[in-house]
Design an enzyme around this catalytic site. Structure first.
Site, mmCIF file in Angstrom:
data_model
loop_
_atom_site.group_PDB
_atom_site.id
_atom_site.type_symbol
_atom_site.label_atom_id
_atom_site.label_comp_id
_atom_site.label_asym_id
_atom_site.label_seq_id
_atom_site.Cartn_x
_atom_site.Cartn_y
_atom_site.Cartn_z
ATOM 1 N N ARG A 144 0.825 -1.213 0.000
ATOM 2 C CA ARG A 144 0.000 0.000 0.000
ATOM 3 C C ARG A 144 0.858 1.261 0.000
ATOM 4 N NH1 ARG A 144 -0.733 -3.625 3.461
ATOM 5 N NH2 ARG A 144 -2.566 -4.984 3.516
ATOM 6 N N LYS A 186 -14.838 -1.020 -3.664
ATOM 7 C CA LYS A 186 -15.194 -0.965 -2.242
ATOM 8 C C LYS A 186 -14.628 0.285 -1.580
ATOM 9 C CE LYS A 186 -14.661 -3.314 2.179
ATOM 10 N NZ LYS A 186 -14.030 -4.437 2.908
ATOM 11 N N PRO A 203 -20.733 0.264 0.600
ATOM 12 C CA PRO A 203 -19.726 -0.760 0.322
ATOM 13 C C PRO A 203 -20.228 -2.130 0.771
ATOM 14 C CG PRO A 203 -19.084 0.593 2.208
ATOM 15 C CD PRO A 203 -20.272 1.245 1.598
ATOM 16 N N ASP A 205 -19.128 -5.623 1.898
ATOM 17 C CA ASP A 205 -18.027 -6.475 2.348
ATOM 18 C C ASP A 205 -18.571 -7.861 2.661
ATOM 19 O OD1 ASP A 205 -19.384 -6.223 4.721
ATOM 20 O OD2 ASP A 205 -17.801 -5.162 5.781
#
Length: 244
Positions: A144, A186, A203, A205
């Site tokens: 990331r 997402k 979103p 999940d």
């Protein structure tokens, strides 16, 4: 907190809230600061009771979730902070996310002295201008780090202006966010909901997918159009922490 209070930080502002009785709370900020910063942060101009009343009676499981989660609100968080933290959140659990964010703040943020507390603000793009990928990786960001490094570069080169996106319609905003390196569907929906207050974005999940699968394919987008993101929060809380 040890005294039962809850601490919130946005930008360079710090707030503590403590319950003093049933439906009564005290804060450590003055009325002007509450109106200037915290009223919008806690989304207090939105009538959640009216939304709950409108949603009831359609899906039994949603009714149960609303009843148990009716104190939940969608925080209106800083746009840059919400982008970076949700990039960090991918494939990480909550303790790991918190640890990475704390490291990032300590390394690049501004020290905030609040009474006996020594805290750090979430670093702005300008604060992170000279961040290297190696420095970012030292915050336990893994792959990331490259995504965040790219976002920092683009923001400082005026290629990425989160504030200017406020004028966009939902679909256009979604496309812009998905154009940021490391941002998928997402994360884009999370940023739209928690940063831009687009409460019709939800979103999906693993926990919300379980609700959908276990309740006859309930469609929160169709059944609760206009505030699907708020219903999603009630459902996430109920399925994850009450009915999990």
């Amino acid at each position: 907190m040890p005294d039962g209070s809850f601490r919130f930080i946005t930008g360079k502002e710090v707030l503590h809230i403590r319950a003093t009785g049933e439906d009564r709370y005290e804060t450590d900020c003055d009325a002007d600061k509450w109106e200037e910063v915290w009223k919008d942060y806690f989304d207090l101009d939105r009538n959640y009771r009216a939304i709950r009343d409108d949603a009831r009676g359609r899906v039994k499981y949603v009714d149960m979730a609303i009843e148990r989660g009716k104190g939940i609100r969608i925080l209106r968080q800083d746009l840059w902070e919400i982008l970076i933290t949700f990039i960090i959140s991918q494939r990480k659990n909550i303790p790991a996310i918190s640890a990475s964010v704390e490291k990032l703040c300590a390394l690049y943020g501004e020290k905030l002295i609040n009474g006996s507390e020594e805290l750090y603000s979430f670093p702005t793009a300008a604060d992170m201008r000279n961040a290297t990928i190696e420095g970012l990786r030292s915050c336990s960001l893994g792959y990331r780090a490259e995504y965040i490094h790219d976002a920092v570069r683009r923001a400082n080169d005026c290629e990425l202006d989160m504030v200017s996106f406020k004028t966009l319609e939902d679909d256009a905003l979604f496309e812009e966010l998905c154009g940021i390196k490391g941002v998928g569907k997402k994360v884009a929906n999370c940023v739209m909901l928690f940063g831009y207050g687009r409460v019709d974005r939800a979103p999906v999940d693993v926990w919300i997918q379980r609700v959908i699968d276990e309740n006859g394919g309930v469609d929160i987008f169709e059944d609760f159009s206009g505030y699907a993101g708020i219903i999603q929060q009630y459902l996430f809380y109920y399925r994850r922490y009450i009915d999990g």
